[in-house]
Design an enzyme around this catalytic site. Structure first.
Site, PDB file in Angstrom:
ATOM      1  N   ASP A 175     -29.998  40.207  -4.969  1.00 34.69           N
ATOM      2  CA  ASP A 175     -30.265  38.694  -5.118  1.00 34.69           C
ATOM      3  C   ASP A 175     -31.222  38.271  -6.401  1.00 34.69           C
ATOM      4  OD1 ASP A 175     -28.438  38.732  -3.254  1.00 34.69           O
ATOM      5  OD2 ASP A 175     -29.469  36.995  -2.281  1.00 34.69           O
ATOM      6  N   ASP A 176     -31.145  37.188  -6.896  1.00 36.69           N
ATOM      7  CA  ASP A 176     -32.237  36.600  -7.832  1.00 36.69           C
ATOM      8  C   ASP A 176     -32.431  37.132  -9.014  1.00 36.69           C
ATOM      9  OD1 ASP A 176     -32.427  35.188  -5.549  1.00 36.69           O
ATOM     10  OD2 ASP A 176     -34.555  35.914  -5.105  1.00 36.69           O
ATOM     11  N   HIS A 229     -31.072  28.861  -8.039  1.00 37.64           N
ATOM     12  CA  HIS A 229     -31.475  29.087  -6.787  1.00 37.64           C
ATOM     13  C   HIS A 229     -31.513  27.804  -5.786  1.00 37.64           C
ATOM     14  CE1 HIS A 229     -33.136  31.326  -3.107  1.00 37.64           C
ATOM     15  NE2 HIS A 229     -32.725  32.467  -3.790  1.00 37.64           N
ATOM     16  N   HIS A 316     -33.569  42.350  -3.423  1.00 40.65           N
ATOM     17  CA  HIS A 316     -33.939  41.553  -4.559  1.00 40.65           C
ATOM     18  C   HIS A 316     -34.007  42.559  -5.600  1.00 40.65           C
ATOM     19  CE1 HIS A 316     -34.312  38.871  -1.024  1.00 40.65           C
ATOM     20  NE2 HIS A 316     -33.869  37.971  -1.643  1.00 40.65           N
TER      21      HIS A 316
END
Length: 368
Positions: A175-176, A229, A316
């Site tokens: 993620d991210d 986000h 992440h």
């Protein structure tokens, strides 16, 4: 990138070429006998040179050769790794270059000698992708000869998906990102012939288009993690839709297609989010807590001590510690016999996914 060609393929010509290639290649498609010497190095070197102009001096090349020699992958599987490698990506950024590489790789094909490849990439057939052209290539007489001459079992084409639904599989997800550490993860995945899913946020996706495009090209999956986000359950439906649309815009710019899956930030979703998603929602059941510890060994331990067949692992790719952990996790899980796959790949063998559905893990039915 796996997007439709701007130059289209004429349906009747493609059918003619496929028929000609299959017929003239029948002799060479016979099974390789047990006495035949497997020349994996010759096969890999010849195909890499045709696709990328040279053979890269990397560990992944040795992995492909070793897998061919022990029979754990077929010629088509090896060819897929080579054609859809980072070297193939950088050498064939334009569709015309990719087409030319495929034609050159099939230069022993009878249809090529007849001039048909110069003709078939015309016309108006929609939605032709590079995967379709690869499927054409491995059906040609030229590819059959490449396999036969080097003692390689060609195998059968499997829609570009070479996972075994009956074998253990795990979905690593990030993620991210993307970030400056994403390349390290992509490199390791490619070295071991494995895939993952990257849930990107728009504010990073706009700055790391190359990483998204390369990951998509080598077979990883690109998911939507909203533009900024955002907690989609705390904003109105129009704003939630806009968060997803903006992230999809950057994903499309890099790959030629929108995201295939969504991970709602914080794992937060409701019926409204389900309705506007348009694609499956992906959650997780193994949380490495890498965002909290930012410790390489902790991330390694949280995966290797917990993970099982069918798990979805949350990480992440914005942390160096996570990227470094993958240098241990990916080869170790590979050695344990796990297939590291995308969300679409794991779902394909475990009942599928539906738009708006929320998925935490994929176990075999008798293990749930």
């Amino acid at each position: 990138m796996k997007k439709p060609f701007e130059v289209k393929i004429l349906p009747k010509a493609i059918a003619t070429l496929l028929s000609a290639s299959l017929v003239c290649g029948m002799f060479f498609e016979r099974s390789v006998s047990a006495e035949t010497t497997v020349d994996a190095e010759g096969f890999v070197n010849e195909l890499y040179t045709a696709i990328a102009g040279e053979v890269p001096d990397t560990a992944k090349v040795e992995h492909i050769k070793a897998a061919l020699e022990d029979g754990s992958i077929t010629g088509i599987e090896a060819a897929h790794r080579i054609v859809f490698s980072s070297e193939g990506f950088y050498a064939n950024r334009e569709d015309a270059d990719f087409i030319e590489s495929m034609k050159n790789a099939a230069d022993n094909d009878l249809a090529s000698l007849m001039g048909l490849p110069n003709f078939i990439f015309l016309g108006e057939l929609e939605n032709i992708t590079r995967e379709d052209v690869f499927e054409w290539y491995v059906s040609t007489h030229g590819f059959a000869m490449l396999c036969y001459n080097h003692g390689i079992e060609a195998g059968e084409y499997g829609d570009g998906n070479f996972t075994d639904p009956d074998a253990p599989m795990i979905a690593l997800t990030f993620d991210d990102g993307p970030s400056i550490y994403t390349d390290m993860i992509i490199d390791c995945l490619e070295e071991y012939g494995q895939h993952a899913t990257f849930f990107v946020v728009g504010y990073n996706a706009c700055d790391f288009q190359e990483q998204i495009a390369r990951a998509d090209y080598i077979g990883c999956e690109i998911g939507n993690h909203t533009n900024r986000h955002a907690n989609l359950t705390e904003i109105n439906p129009l704003s939630a839709f806009e968060q997803l649309r903006l992230a999809d815009k950057y994903i499309y710019m890099a790959t030629g297609h929108a995201a295939t899956v969504i991970r709602p930030p914080y794992g937060a979703y409701n019926d409204t989010v389900r309705r506007i998603a348009g694609v499956p929602l992906v959650l997780w059941n193994v949380d490495t807590e890498d965002w909290s510890t930012r410790d390489t060994q902790s991330t390694i331990d949280n995966i290797l001590n917990e993970v099982q067949d069918g798990d979805i692992v949350l990480m992440h790719d914005i942390y160096e510690s996570t990227a470094e952990a993958m240098l241990t996790v990916i080869p170790e899980l590979t050695n344990q016999g796990y297939q590291l796959v995308t969300m679409t790949e794991i779902a394909a063998g475990r009942g599928g996914m539906e738009a708006g559905g929320a998925y935490f893990r994929f176990r075999q039915l008798d293990d749930i």
